[in-house]
Design an enzyme around this catalytic site. Sequence first.
Site, PDB file in Angstrom:
ATOM      1  N   PHE A 171     -22.072  54.205  71.319  1.00 25.46           N
ATOM      2  CA  PHE A 171     -21.776  55.081  72.100  1.00 25.46           C
ATOM      3  C   PHE A 171     -20.555  55.261  72.985  1.00 25.46           C
ATOM      4  O   PHE A 171     -20.596  53.984  73.507  1.00 25.46           O
ATOM      5  CB  PHE A 171     -23.176  55.749  72.878  1.00 25.46           C
ATOM      6  N   GLY A 172     -19.699  55.954  73.023  1.00 27.21           N
ATOM      7  CA  GLY A 172     -18.537  55.752  73.796  1.00 27.21           C
ATOM      8  C   GLY A 172     -18.332  56.706  74.868  1.00 27.21           C
ATOM      9  O   GLY A 172     -18.877  58.023  74.658  1.00 27.21           O
ATOM     10  N   TYR A 173     -18.045  56.377  76.052  1.00 21.43           N
ATOM     11  CA  TYR A 173     -18.147  57.279  77.327  1.00 21.43           C
ATOM     12  C   TYR A 173     -16.917  57.099  78.025  1.00 21.43           C
ATOM     13  O   TYR A 173     -16.739  57.801  78.955  1.00 21.43           O
ATOM     14  CB  TYR A 173     -19.277  57.112  78.153  1.00 21.43           C
ATOM     15  N   GLY A 174     -16.073  56.274  77.609  1.00 20.73           N
ATOM     16  CA  GLY A 174     -14.916  55.875  78.289  1.00 20.73           C
ATOM     17  C   GLY A 174     -13.551  56.018  77.505  1.00 20.73           C
ATOM     18  O   GLY A 174     -13.243  56.813  76.803  1.00 20.73           O
ATOM     19  N   SER A 175     -13.004  54.797  77.606  1.00 23.31           N
ATOM     20  CA  SER A 175     -11.759  54.649  76.887  1.00 23.31           C
ATOM     21  C   SER A 175     -11.944  54.768  75.023  1.00 23.31           C
ATOM     22  O   SER A 175     -11.279  55.209  74.143  1.00 23.31           O
ATOM     23  CB  SER A 175     -10.971  53.528  76.869  1.00 23.31           C
ATOM     24  N   GLU A 211     -13.284  44.899  75.106  1.00 21.59           N
ATOM     25  CA  GLU A 211     -14.070  45.065  76.507  1.00 21.59           C
ATOM     26  C   GLU A 211     -14.464  44.060  76.868  1.00 21.59           C
ATOM     27  O   GLU A 211     -15.769  43.977  77.539  1.00 21.59           O
ATOM     28  CB  GLU A 211     -15.090  46.269  76.119  1.00 21.59           C
TER      29      GLU A 211
HETATM   30  C1  BEZ Z   1     -16.653  53.438  76.408  1.00 22.56           C
HETATM   31  O1  BEZ Z   1     -15.782  54.120  76.283  1.00 22.56           O
HETATM   32  O2  BEZ Z   1     -17.751  53.604  75.821  1.00 22.56           O
HETATM   33  C2  BEZ Z   1     -16.417  51.836  77.006  1.00 22.56           C
HETATM   34  C3  BEZ Z   1     -16.140  51.966  78.353  1.00 22.56           C
HETATM   35  C4  BEZ Z   1     -15.778  50.775  78.908  1.00 22.56           C
HETATM   36  C5  BEZ Z   1     -16.084  49.436  78.227  1.00 22.56           C
HETATM   37  C6  BEZ Z   1     -16.274  49.598  76.754  1.00 22.56           C
HETATM   38  C7  BEZ Z   1     -16.591  50.714  76.215  1.00 22.56           C
END
Ligand code: BEZ
Length: 184
Positions: free
Chosen positions: A24-28, A99
């Site tokens: 699951f991605g929530y950021g970059s 990350e």
């Molecule tokens: C993400 O996009 O899910 C994510 C955010 C920060 C660190 C690693 C992944």
Amino acid sequence: MSFDTVEHNRSRQQFDGVSSVWLFGYGSLIYKVDFPFLEQRPATIEGWARRFWQGSHDHRGTPEAPGRVVTLIEQPGALCKGVAYRVSPQVFQHLDVREKNGYLRFSTPMVFDDGNCAEGLVYIATEDNAAFLGPASSLDIARQIARSTGPSGPNSEYLLKLAEALRALGDHDPHVFELESHLL
Ligand code: BEZ
């Protein structure tokens, strides 16, 4: 906990005999997809809120002047929209390094937009990691983002790309959009 979580993550999940895993991605991970995937689906996780509370010393800032990037904070009832990717476990060799600044892989239930559910992995930087910055006013966070830059580029680009990607997903994240409007 040290900043570098690569070794820690390698020991957290066993992928023996597993051909694919949901991430699951929530950021970059929503807008910077520099890894192969087998399937990609919008999804939501419950009980977590996205916050620009994690310091970035390696991508969007420097050790002397860290930027701010997102992590997830436990908040009962909150919904966090993102993108789920079905990936080969080998992908984590790359992502654990990308990350590595305080993020650990946790398991989470995810709900896809069609209502189906699956278990996935998610990177979270918890409060006890050395790069955690924690809350600040949205103006102060936006100011820090505006002045920070690192090897991956300006911190402002990270925020603007994330806001744009969330809009494209049909999400309204008040925290992210408030920071975006301060920045603009
Ligand atoms: C993400 O996009 O899910 C994510 C955010 C920060 C660190 C690693 C992944």
